[in-house]
Motif scaffolding. Structure first.
Motif, PDB file in Angstrom:
ATOM      1  N   ALA B  59       0.854  -1.188   0.000  1.00 23.98           N
ATOM      2  CA  ALA B  59       0.000   0.000   0.000  1.00 23.98           C
ATOM      3  C   ALA B  59       0.890   1.238   0.000  1.00 23.98           C
ATOM      4  CB  ALA B  59      -0.909  -0.001   1.214  1.00 23.98           C
ATOM      5  N   THR B  60       0.365   2.316  -0.506  1.00 23.27           N
ATOM      6  CA  THR B  60       1.159   3.551  -0.557  1.00 23.27           C
ATOM      7  C   THR B  60       0.409   4.678   0.119  1.00 23.27           C
ATOM      8  OG1 THR B  60       0.224   3.969  -2.716  1.00 23.27           O
ATOM      9  CG2 THR B  60       2.425   3.009  -2.654  1.00 23.27           C
ATOM     10  N   GLU B  61       1.126   5.769   0.320  1.00 26.45           N
ATOM     11  CA  GLU B  61       0.465   6.938   0.899  1.00 26.45           C
ATOM     12  C   GLU B  61      -0.288   7.681  -0.190  1.00 26.45           C
ATOM     13  OE1 GLU B  61       2.964   9.578   3.272  1.00 26.45           O
ATOM     14  OE2 GLU B  61       4.384   7.920   3.369  1.00 26.45           O
ATOM     15  N   TYR B  62      -1.305   8.402   0.252  1.00 22.20           N
ATOM     16  CA  TYR B  62      -2.042   9.216  -0.700  1.00 22.20           C
ATOM     17  C   TYR B  62      -1.406  10.599  -0.716  1.00 22.20           C
ATOM     18  CZ  TYR B  62      -6.028  11.101  -3.235  1.00 22.20           C
ATOM     19  OH  TYR B  62      -6.828  11.666  -4.189  1.00 22.20           O
ATOM     20  N   ILE B  63      -0.657  10.874  -1.783  1.00 27.68           N
ATOM     21  CA  ILE B  63       0.047  12.161  -1.842  1.00 27.68           C
ATOM     22  C   ILE B  63      -0.471  12.988  -3.009  1.00 27.68           C
ATOM     23  CG2 ILE B  63       2.306  13.278  -2.044  1.00 27.68           C
ATOM     24  CD1 ILE B  63       3.519  10.638  -1.093  1.00 27.68           C
ATOM     25  N   VAL B  64      -0.813  14.209  -2.722  1.00 26.96           N
ATOM     26  CA  VAL B  64      -1.184  15.122  -3.813  1.00 26.96           C
ATOM     27  C   VAL B  64      -0.321  16.373  -3.680  1.00 26.96           C
ATOM     28  CG1 VAL B  64      -3.552  14.350  -4.180  1.00 26.96           C
ATOM     29  CG2 VAL B  64      -3.065  16.009  -2.395  1.00 26.96           C
ATOM     30  N   PRO B  65      -0.025  16.998  -4.795  1.00 26.93           N
ATOM     31  CA  PRO B  65       0.846  18.185  -4.732  1.00 26.93           C
ATOM     32  C   PRO B  65       0.110  19.361  -4.110  1.00 26.93           C
ATOM     33  CG  PRO B  65       0.047  17.852  -6.959  1.00 26.93           C
ATOM     34  CD  PRO B  65      -0.442  16.689  -6.165  1.00 26.93           C
ATOM     35  N   THR B  69       3.526  23.617  -5.217  1.00 23.99           N
ATOM     36  CA  THR B  69       4.261  22.704  -6.093  1.00 23.99           C
ATOM     37  C   THR B  69       3.790  22.856  -7.540  1.00 23.99           C
ATOM     38  OG1 THR B  69       4.120  21.194  -4.238  1.00 23.99           O
ATOM     39  CG2 THR B  69       5.059  20.324  -6.264  1.00 23.99           C
ATOM     40  N   GLU B  70       2.466  22.829  -7.710  1.00 20.53           N
ATOM     41  CA  GLU B  70       1.927  22.954  -9.067  1.00 20.53           C
ATOM     42  C   GLU B  70       2.326  24.288  -9.687  1.00 20.53           C
ATOM     43  OE1 GLU B  70       0.849  20.675 -10.787  1.00 20.53           O
ATOM     44  OE2 GLU B  70      -0.516  19.311  -9.767  1.00 20.53           O
ATOM     45  N   PHE B  73       5.744  23.940 -10.943  1.00 20.79           N
ATOM     46  CA  PHE B  73       5.766  23.127 -12.164  1.00 20.79           C
ATOM     47  C   PHE B  73       5.441  23.962 -13.398  1.00 20.79           C
ATOM     48  CE2 PHE B  73       4.703  18.734 -10.096  1.00 20.79           C
ATOM     49  CZ  PHE B  73       5.940  18.765  -9.491  1.00 20.79           C
TER      50      PHE B  73
END
Lengths: 556, 348
Positions: B59-65, B69-70, B73
């Motif tokens: 399982a992974t972490e739920y990461i959003v920028p 960050t955006e 980008f």
């Protein structure tokens, strides 16, 4: 292991064994030739497209190799000048109109879009079958023209040359015109499907990113393709009856042709690469077991590329005699496409951050794709820099650039999709070792073919040259060597995938343990995609969070 | 340093003032591109290794920028891209607006050769002689299909269109011989449509031109020349004067400033004309050519739209000759003298 159980509502997907006899996979549900040729099943239509698309890829590829062999020496090598001019025209036409434009949308779009939306089929199944036959009719007419008389204008058909040449322009152009209808029909079908056939729970911002990409692509197809359709008819009439639309000797304007042509053909580049971006978004999420970092940014940037892509066509015409101001305007707009692409690249890399990477064959193609997109995109920005384009325009630098971004990225995505969805489509697995070896060979071969061409362009070699000054030879030999390597890679893939098709081990329902929506149905899926009542999709696709620790994510 | 970079990048010798500008920007763009691509690539490779899968169904972490960050980008590439564009557009404006005192040469592409005409004579096929360190404006047209005039060593390129003149200029910095290639596909012998530019020191160029005017063609020039392409009168102005008479131009256009059916040719070149639709236009080679081919396109105020088109009646060199004749009827408002740089200020 039932990956679907945490996502689908209870009872939505009954255990496969219970209904197995009543719901055979789409591959065996009807085995007569007629049941295939007259099918309205989007999956069978997708497979038939796959067959033809691969065949045309082979034809285009063989002609690519002939071109590379011809360019081994500065003078004539294996063919005369006229044959060479026809060869590169055929290579361009076949690869663009018969392979790259339909490759991902018509094959994987057709197959996966309804599955990803929880639909039984596309909105207009009969129209879908029609688009296959329109495509084939156009292809037959165009190829017939190219082999009987041949066409030597290059795939761009620039006037006034295409209006004057004595080679067979009319059937080829008319063939391309017909193929355009296939593109429009498919596009309309996908747009309507996306709007009306999403299963309960799939809101716009829970759609898989592949669907977003195909949706954006379809919008371009529907809006831009009619323009080239009309243009091709005008050139045909000009060539046959001396219409005078583009011929200055009759009061026409040759630059008008270029405006109309690139108004379609520049967005067409995005018809080719946007679906690739969609495929890669699915693959990077699956193999790093992560939700897409910046889902909305990736979705919106697809629409952004589709929109801005319509206003950048003039960058093909910086030295065509258009005004300096127009050059500047088209230059700026071109930069915006670069920014949208950069957003995607950063978000893909961000997706891998704190993921759980499994380095399988499709992921190897993702690596290659990342490189080609960054390098191809950056050289695109360099070409959009107006003064640099004055030096590079119509040289091998441009050839290398568009092969990197358009062909490299599309082929990476096409092969990645083929490997990623192979178990889904056929229910069998291929040999992973051979997969990785051939991926490495192809990425290496591609670089070896086209990096020398960037340098050739810097050195000043114009494109579409049958003979060239001797100082260009070393780099041409390097490029041909790379192309050979590339060809070997494809041969290996053809061999082990054909083997897997017949003798491959059963893959099981979801061999990648993916949480993409398309894996919720059987592999291969039954004719109507889902068994039992309408499936429900409460979670977003690629939600790999540990259910025990899962915090419900805020809608960002 | 830049020599080394040029070798790595396989760039040909830089032999014009524009080439130097191009190469500087090229190094900047390629350099930044390489650094940024490497950074992204290394980050990706590091992530592939650092976050490799340890359990089959990890399982992974739920990461959003974050918004920040955006924003990064978007803004970082945008700033770089726009900077390159800005410099590039400045240089592009520079190379498409010739200095006022540049020397003119007419270039005509034809399947499959290049023809060069000097307003004061002579004409030549496939060899262009120019003086070093002097701006040269090329007025380019085509007799049949599209061609594109490309000199890699000067980094310049411009399409040749039938029925229209395009222009570009250069200032060669080093005497020598440089290759000219055609970069717009033009049929069977596209790849054989080669020519060369011979850059001579100013003095030698003067000598060469004197010799040409005495009628002695150089051996090489002689061998390459296609006699059918060389008009009988070498001086374009004289040829233009004859043509203006035989084609009927002078029936409507006076050359002494008096009013007639059409505007007078005297002092027409470089004049700013008031048009029928209220706009103004500066009379240059493009406008004169257009007025011959499509007389009604931009009608000068106060005149009837009565001129017939000369599209198809005049060949490329004849058009050029008439343009030169009109240019020769100058008035003092055409500035002559030392160069003050490009006619329009480059965008800073």
């Amino acid at each position: 292991m039932t990956p679907s159980s945490s996502i689908a509502a209870p009872g939505a997907t009954p255990a496969p064994e219970e209904h197995h006899d009543h719901h055979p996979s789409y591959l065996v549900d009807g085995t007569t030739i007629k049941s295939w040729l007259l099918t309205v099943d989007h999956k069978r239509i997708g497979l038939m497209f796959l067959f033809w698309v691969l065949l045309f890829f082979l034809v285009g590829g063989i002609f690519a190799l002939l071109i590379r062999v011809e360019l081994l020496t500065p003078g004539p090598t294996i063919m005369d000048a006229m044959t060479y001019n026809r060869t590169f025209t055929l290579h361009g036409l076949v690869m663009i109109f018969l392979f790259m434009i339909p490759a991902i949308p018509a094959v994987f779009g057709n197959f996966m879009l309804p599955l990803m939306l929880g639909a039984k089929d596309v909105a207009f199944p009969r129209l879908n079958l029609l688009s296959l036959y329109i495509y084939l009719a156009g292809a037959v007419l165009a190829l017939w023209g190219m082999l009987n008389g041949g066409l030597d204008t290059g795939w761009t058909f620039y006037t006034p040359y295409s209006a004057h040449t004595t080679t067979t322009v009319a059937p080829v152009l008319f063939g391309a015109f017909i193929i355009g209808f296939s593109s429009i029909v498919t596009g309309i079908n996908f747009i309507v499907t996306t709007h009306t056939m999403r299963a309960p729970g799939i809101t716009w911002f829970k759609m898989p990113l592949f669907v977003w990409a195909i949706y954006a692509t379809s919008c371009i197809q529907v809006l831009a393709t009619p323009v080239i359709g009309l243009l091709l008819v005008l050139v045909t009439v000009e060539n046959l009856f001396g219409f005078g639309m583009f011929d200055p000797a009759r009061g026409g304007d040759p630059v008008l042709f270029q405006h109309l042509f690139w108004f379609y053909s520049h967005p067409a580049v995005y018809i080719m690469v946007l679906p690739s971006f969609g495929v890669m978004s699915e693959i990077v999420a699956t193999y790093s077991r992560k939700n897409i970092f910046g889902y909305r940014a990736v979705a919106y940037s697809s629409l952004g590329i589709a929109f801005v892509g319509f206003f950048a066509w003039g960058h093909h015409m910086f030295v065509s005699g258009q005004s300096t101001f127009a050059g500047g305007l088209f230059g700026v707009l071109t930069m915006l496409v670069g920014v949208f692409t950069a957003i995607k690249v950063f978000n893909w890399v961000g997706t891998v951050y704190k993921g759980a990477v499994e380095f399988k064959t499709p992921f190897a193609y993702f690596c290659g794709f990342l490189f080609f997109t960054v390098f191809g995109g950056m050289t695109g920005i360099a070409l959009g820099t107006v003064s640099l384009d004055v030096a590079w325009h119509d040289t091998y630098f441009v050839v290398a650039h568009f092969h990197f971004i358009m062909v490299g990225a599309t082929i990476m995505a096409f092969l990645a999709a083929l490997h990623y969805w192979f178990p889904k489509m056929f229910g069998r697995t291929y040999h992973e070792g051979w997969g990785l070896v051939s991926a490495a060979l192809i990425i290496l071969g591609f670089n070896a073919t086209f990096i020398p061409q960037f340098l050739l362009g810097n050195n000043g070699m114009p494109r579409r040259y049958y003979e060239y000054p001797e100082r260009f030879q070393a780099l041409n030999v390097a490029s041909t060597a790379g192309a050979t390597l590339l060809a070997f890679g494809f041969i290996i893939i053809a061999m082990y995938l054909t083997y897997a098709l017949i003798y491959g081990k059963a893959s099981g329902k979801n061999p990648w343990r993916s949480k993409g929506y398309e894996w919720l149905s059987e592999s291969p899926p039954p004719t109507h995609n889902f068994v039992g009542p309408q499936p429900v999709f409460p979670e977003e696709p690629h939600f790999y969070v540990d259910p025990k620790k899962a915090e419900v994510p805020d809608a960002v | 340093m830049s020599e080394l970079l040029n070798n790595i990048l396989f760039l040909p010798e830089a032999a014009s003032t524009f080439a130097e500008r191009i190469d500087t920007l090229h190094h900047f763009v390629v350099g930044t591109t390489m650094v940024m691509s490497t950074a992204v690539g290394m980050a990706a490779l590091f992530f592939f290794f650092r976050y490799r899968r340890r359990l089959p169904a990890q399982a992974t972490e739920y990461i959003v920028p974050t918004l920040k960050t955006e924003f990064l980008f978007v803004s970082v590439p945008l700033v770089f891209f726009l900077t390159w564009f800005g410099i590039g557009f400045r240089d592009f404006t520079w190379v498409t607006t010739p200095p006022k005192d540049s020397m003119d040469v007419y270039v005509m592409g034809k399947q499959w050769m290049w023809k060069f005409s000097y307003p004061e004579g002579p004409n030549g096929v496939n060899v262009l002689h120019v003086p070093a360190n002097r701006p040269v404006r090329l007025l380019i047209t085509s007799r049949d299909v599209l061609h594109s005039f490309y000199v890699p060593a000067f980094r310049i390129k411009m399409d040749a269109l039938p029925g229209r003149y395009t222009q570009i200029w250069f200032e060669a910095t080093k005497p020598g011989t440089y290759q000219v290639l055609c970069t717009e596909y033009c049929g069977l012998s596209h790849s054989k449509m080669l020519a060369e530019v011979v850059v001579l020191p100013q003095e030698e160029y003067e000598n060469w031109i004197q010799e040409q005017r005495r009628g002695r063609l150089q051996d090489r020039q002689d061998a390459l020349a296609d006699n059918s392409l060389v008009p009988p009168v070498a001086r374009m102005v004289e040829q233009g004067q004859v043509l203006a008479g035989t084609q009927g131009c002078l029936k409507c256009h006076s050359v002494d400033g008096s009013q007639h059916i059409g505007p007078t040719f005297l002092g027409m070149y470089d004049r700013v004309e008031q048009l029928e639709d209220g706009q103004t236009i500066r009379v240059d080679e493009a406008y004169i050519t257009q007025s011959m081919m499509d007389p009604g396109a931009h009608l000068v105020a106060g005149y009837q739209n009565v001129m017939p088109t000369y599209q198809g009646k005049l060949q490329g060199p004849e058009t050029a000759a008439i343009v030169e004749y009109i240019k020769s009827l100058r008035t003092p408002n055409v500035r002559e003298g030392a160069s003050e740089g490009p006619a329009y200020d480059a965008i800073q």
